[in-house]
Design a protein around this motif. Sequence first.
Motif, mmCIF file in Angstrom:
data_model
loop_
_atom_site.group_PDB
_atom_site.id
_atom_site.type_symbol
_atom_site.label_atom_id
_atom_site.label_comp_id
_atom_site.label_asym_id
_atom_site.label_seq_id
_atom_site.Cartn_x
_atom_site.Cartn_y
_atom_site.Cartn_z
ATOM 1 N N MET A 1 3.818 -6.430 -9.129
ATOM 2 C CA MET A 1 2.813 -6.201 -7.927
ATOM 3 C C MET A 1 1.851 -4.941 -7.091
ATOM 4 O O MET A 1 0.801 -5.240 -6.797
ATOM 5 N N SER A 2 2.509 -4.094 -7.446
ATOM 6 C CA SER A 2 1.869 -3.425 -6.826
ATOM 7 C C SER A 2 0.870 -2.616 -7.028
ATOM 8 O O SER A 2 0.110 -2.462 -6.614
ATOM 9 N N ASN A 3 0.722 -2.996 -8.803
ATOM 10 C CA ASN A 3 -0.428 -2.036 -8.840
ATOM 11 C C ASN A 3 -1.758 -3.055 -9.060
ATOM 12 O O ASN A 3 -2.469 -2.270 -9.719
ATOM 13 N N ARG A 4 -1.136 -4.557 -8.382
ATOM 14 C CA ARG A 4 -2.191 -5.344 -8.249
ATOM 15 C C ARG A 4 -3.397 -5.407 -7.046
ATOM 16 O O ARG A 4 -4.312 -5.891 -7.709
ATOM 17 N N TYR A 5 -2.916 -4.960 -6.320
ATOM 18 C CA TYR A 5 -4.132 -4.186 -4.894
ATOM 19 C C TYR A 5 -4.628 -3.399 -5.831
ATOM 20 O O TYR A 5 -5.162 -2.594 -6.182
ATOM 21 N N GLU A 6 -5.817 -3.972 -4.878
ATOM 22 C CA GLU A 6 -7.744 -2.770 -5.258
ATOM 23 C C GLU A 6 -6.862 -1.499 -4.166
ATOM 24 O O GLU A 6 -7.118 -1.642 -3.410
ATOM 25 N N ILE A 7 -7.953 -0.474 -4.705
ATOM 26 C CA ILE A 7 -7.897 1.034 -4.333
ATOM 27 C C ILE A 7 -9.399 1.140 -4.222
ATOM 28 O O ILE A 7 -9.479 1.634 -5.159
ATOM 29 N N ILE A 8 -9.268 1.883 -2.959
ATOM 30 C CA ILE A 8 -11.111 2.110 -2.721
ATOM 31 C C ILE A 8 -10.937 3.969 -2.789
ATOM 32 O O ILE A 8 -9.591 3.982 -2.117
ATOM 33 N N ILE A 9 -10.838 4.091 -4.111
ATOM 34 C CA ILE A 9 -11.290 5.703 -3.772
ATOM 35 C C ILE A 9 -12.634 6.473 -3.595
ATOM 36 O O ILE A 9 -13.299 6.288 -3.824
ATOM 37 N N GLU A 21 -8.043 4.191 -0.290
ATOM 38 C CA GLU A 21 -7.413 3.661 1.059
ATOM 39 C C GLU A 21 -6.946 2.014 -0.146
ATOM 40 O O GLU A 21 -7.836 1.331 -1.052
ATOM 41 N N VAL A 22 -6.210 1.600 0.320
ATOM 42 C CA VAL A 22 -5.622 0.566 -0.267
ATOM 43 C C VAL A 22 -5.925 -1.106 0.601
ATOM 44 O O VAL A 22 -5.293 -1.261 2.025
ATOM 45 N N PRO A 23 -6.739 -1.874 0.775
ATOM 46 C CA PRO A 23 -7.539 -2.634 2.024
ATOM 47 C C PRO A 23 -6.917 -3.998 2.142
ATOM 48 O O PRO A 23 -6.514 -4.503 3.498
ATOM 49 N N GLU A 24 -5.827 -4.547 1.287
ATOM 50 C CA GLU A 24 -5.191 -5.772 1.403
ATOM 51 C C GLU A 24 -3.900 -5.110 2.218
ATOM 52 O O GLU A 24 -3.192 -6.131 2.725
ATOM 53 N N LEU A 25 -4.015 -4.553 2.554
ATOM 54 C CA LEU A 25 -2.513 -3.567 3.193
ATOM 55 C C LEU A 25 -2.605 -3.197 4.558
ATOM 56 O O LEU A 25 -2.906 -1.589 3.866
ATOM 57 N N GLY A 65 -6.861 -8.758 -6.274
ATOM 58 C CA GLY A 65 -8.253 -8.093 -6.640
ATOM 59 C C GLY A 65 -9.254 -7.464 -6.331
ATOM 60 O O GLY A 65 -8.554 -7.498 -5.578
ATOM 61 N N ARG A 66 -9.955 -7.711 -7.002
ATOM 62 C CA ARG A 66 -11.786 -7.170 -6.230
ATOM 63 C C ARG A 66 -12.017 -7.915 -5.149
ATOM 64 O O ARG A 66 -12.225 -8.321 -5.556
ATOM 65 N N LEU A 67 -12.070 -6.880 -3.921
ATOM 66 C CA LEU A 67 -12.580 -7.776 -3.010
ATOM 67 C C LEU A 67 -13.861 -6.545 -2.264
ATOM 68 O O LEU A 67 -14.738 -7.786 -1.989
#
Length: 70
Positions: A1-9, A21-25, A65-67
């Motif tokens: 599950m952890s690899n499905r969070y959006e990461i903003i770099i 940054e992981v905006p959902e967490l 997914g994509r936010l």
Amino acid sequence: MSNRYEIIIYWSERDDVYIAEVPELPGCQADGKSYQEAVSNAEVIIGEWIETARELGREIPQPKGRLMFA
């Protein structure tokens, strides 16, 4: 599950590193001297964030997914 969070770099001039940054967490972010290192560190931090939330009995958001849109 952890690899499905959006990461903003993005690059931080002030810190001279990439920030991931992981905006959902809330509060979940990492950094790295390279883009790849920031992503790798973010993957570790996501796992630790989820593990800590479980230990504390807190809700873990489902990845959406994509936010954001470019």
